[in-house]
Design an enzyme around this catalytic site. Sequence first.
Site, PDB file in Angstrom:
ATOM      1  N   ARG A  75       0.857  -1.176   0.000  1.00 54.91           N
ATOM      2  CA  ARG A  75       0.000   0.000   0.000  1.00 54.91           C
ATOM      3  C   ARG A  75       0.903   1.240   0.000  1.00 54.91           C
ATOM      4  O   ARG A  75       2.066   1.180   0.401  1.00 54.91           O
ATOM      5  CB  ARG A  75      -0.885   0.040   1.245  1.00 54.91           C
ATOM      6  CG  ARG A  75      -1.817  -1.154   1.418  1.00 54.91           C
ATOM      7  CD  ARG A  75      -2.607  -1.026   2.704  1.00 54.91           C
ATOM      8  NE  ARG A  75      -3.566  -2.112   2.909  1.00 54.91           N
ATOM      9  CZ  ARG A  75      -3.337  -3.217   3.601  1.00 54.91           C
ATOM     10  NH1 ARG A  75      -2.142  -3.389   4.194  1.00 54.91           N
ATOM     11  NH2 ARG A  75      -4.253  -4.148   3.734  1.00 54.91           N
ATOM     12  N   LYS A 118      -2.459  -2.002   7.966  1.00 51.91           N
ATOM     13  CA  LYS A 118      -3.552  -1.348   8.682  1.00 51.91           C
ATOM     14  C   LYS A 118      -3.582  -1.830  10.131  1.00 51.91           C
ATOM     15  O   LYS A 118      -3.323  -2.988  10.411  1.00 51.91           O
ATOM     16  CB  LYS A 118      -4.883  -1.663   7.996  1.00 51.91           C
ATOM     17  CG  LYS A 118      -5.011  -1.022   6.611  1.00 51.91           C
ATOM     18  CD  LYS A 118      -6.369  -1.302   6.008  1.00 51.91           C
ATOM     19  CE  LYS A 118      -6.517  -0.586   4.666  1.00 51.91           C
ATOM     20  NZ  LYS A 118      -7.846  -0.839   4.056  1.00 51.91           N
ATOM     21  N   HIS A 161      -1.807   2.046  -5.803  1.00 52.97           N
ATOM     22  CA  HIS A 161      -2.610   0.849  -5.548  1.00 52.97           C
ATOM     23  C   HIS A 161      -2.756  -0.002  -6.811  1.00 52.97           C
ATOM     24  O   HIS A 161      -3.019  -1.202  -6.717  1.00 52.97           O
ATOM     25  CB  HIS A 161      -3.981   1.243  -5.013  1.00 52.97           C
ATOM     26  CG  HIS A 161      -4.378   0.475  -3.785  1.00 52.97           C
ATOM     27  ND1 HIS A 161      -3.668   0.546  -2.597  1.00 52.97           N
ATOM     28  CD2 HIS A 161      -5.393  -0.401  -3.559  1.00 52.97           C
ATOM     29  CE1 HIS A 161      -4.243  -0.241  -1.697  1.00 52.97           C
ATOM     30  NE2 HIS A 161      -5.284  -0.830  -2.258  1.00 52.97           N
ATOM     31  N   ARG A 195      -0.281  -2.597  -6.614  1.00 55.19           N
ATOM     32  CA  ARG A 195      -0.677  -3.623  -5.640  1.00 55.19           C
ATOM     33  C   ARG A 195      -1.675  -4.591  -6.268  1.00 55.19           C
ATOM     34  O   ARG A 195      -1.559  -5.814  -6.102  1.00 55.19           O
ATOM     35  CB  ARG A 195      -1.271  -2.934  -4.409  1.00 55.19           C
ATOM     36  CG  ARG A 195      -1.790  -3.886  -3.317  1.00 55.19           C
ATOM     37  CD  ARG A 195      -2.169  -3.046  -2.105  1.00 55.19           C
ATOM     38  NE  ARG A 195      -3.004  -3.757  -1.151  1.00 55.19           N
ATOM     39  CZ  ARG A 195      -2.544  -4.531  -0.161  1.00 55.19           C
ATOM     40  NH1 ARG A 195      -1.250  -4.733  -0.024  1.00 55.19           N
ATOM     41  NH2 ARG A 195      -3.369  -5.110   0.684  1.00 55.19           N
ATOM     42  N   HIS A 246      -4.196  -8.889   4.313  1.00 60.36           N
ATOM     43  CA  HIS A 246      -5.649  -8.830   4.466  1.00 60.36           C
ATOM     44  C   HIS A 246      -6.081  -9.589   5.719  1.00 60.36           C
ATOM     45  O   HIS A 246      -5.651 -10.717   5.942  1.00 60.36           O
ATOM     46  CB  HIS A 246      -6.342  -9.460   3.255  1.00 60.36           C
ATOM     47  CG  HIS A 246      -6.280  -8.621   2.024  1.00 60.36           C
ATOM     48  ND1 HIS A 246      -6.466  -9.129   0.754  1.00 60.36           N
ATOM     49  CD2 HIS A 246      -6.047  -7.290   1.861  1.00 60.36           C
ATOM     50  CE1 HIS A 246      -6.349  -8.159  -0.136  1.00 60.36           C
ATOM     51  NE2 HIS A 246      -6.102  -7.038   0.510  1.00 60.36           N
ATOM     52  N   TYR A 286      -9.417 -10.893  -6.133  1.00 62.08           N
ATOM     53  CA  TYR A 286      -8.433 -11.046  -7.205  1.00 62.08           C
ATOM     54  C   TYR A 286      -8.669 -12.303  -8.041  1.00 62.08           C
ATOM     55  O   TYR A 286      -8.166 -12.396  -9.164  1.00 62.08           O
ATOM     56  CB  TYR A 286      -7.024 -11.039  -6.611  1.00 62.08           C
ATOM     57  CG  TYR A 286      -6.682  -9.695  -6.022  1.00 62.08           C
ATOM     58  CD1 TYR A 286      -6.429  -8.606  -6.841  1.00 62.08           C
ATOM     59  CD2 TYR A 286      -6.669  -9.500  -4.641  1.00 62.08           C
ATOM     60  CE1 TYR A 286      -6.150  -7.358  -6.303  1.00 62.08           C
ATOM     61  CE2 TYR A 286      -6.396  -8.257  -4.097  1.00 62.08           C
ATOM     62  CZ  TYR A 286      -6.146  -7.189  -4.933  1.00 62.08           C
ATOM     63  OH  TYR A 286      -5.879  -5.950  -4.406  1.00 62.08           O
TER      64      TYR A 286
END
Length: 323
Positions: A171, A195, A266, A269, A292, A301
């Site tokens: 990210r 995150k 992104h 990514r 994730h 994806y």
Amino acid sequence: MTPPPAASTTLPTVETLVLDFLAYLEFERGLSRNTLDAYRSDLGQYVAFMDGRDHGVLTATSEDVTAFLDELAAGSTAADGTERRPAAAATVQRKAACLRSFYRHVRREGILEADPTADVRGPRKREQLPKVLTRAEVAKLLAMPGRDGSAEPIVLRDSAILELMYACGLRASEATGLEVGDIDLEDAMLRARGKGSKERMVPVGRRAIDALVRYLRDARGDLVGGGSERALFVNARGTKLSRQGLYKIVQRHAKSAGLDDRMSPHTLRHSFATHLLAGGCDLRTLQEMLGHADIATTQMYTHLSAQRLQDVYRDAHPRAQHA
């Protein structure tokens, strides 16, 4: 109907509640600085909207909240005559989620007994698959820095950034948050902070390692000078590269490569994830590399890979093309 406040308490100011809510998100939920800034902006916009209505933030009704979201979706005219364009459905949905989280927090604190967002639903976010570059487009983009033979410090930095972001699926905040000590050149591994400040280890490809070695050996010292900056990627002044600076780097080289200059970090990514899946990577491994929390996010994806297969099939198979 106006939700009544708890009878036995003196209501704190809205400013105090907003600050308390943001502190809760930062210290108890561990949300990132970018998310906190977005929530602060969303709440500030909502407070300003409620200042012009009969009810305040703490006496708001579901009709007030709905009116706020409807105005965002429709656009409006500011007091100075400035036209505000309609917000995207995803933006309105995010602001609705912010308000729901805020009012849930206020109820937990015993300030309100009813939640004005309980029956409010934001617009449905249209399912839209993110843009993904082909392998040829990625190769063209990564070749842009230094294509004229230049080995200037900024050129070596840009090459290292693009190579690393594609090699690791980072990210933008993770790339700019890297420190020199987060890179293990010998074992070709990288420590990324995702995150919620969660850390993960990600393998780094050989070409990205080579680009990092050149940057660290021949460029970063010149950019930093005698400074003690710990950030891996720095700007021309020798201080930590900002997310905005990173976006400009990606967009500049995308434009030079003849790609959409509105593409973001992104995009690399998304391309990283899609190309790994197409190459046989399993979902659980990809989930870990992307950081994730929920594998359902990673499963997006698989749709991208299927769509890419369909595009290739239609272009290549003689019986799949239109007459």
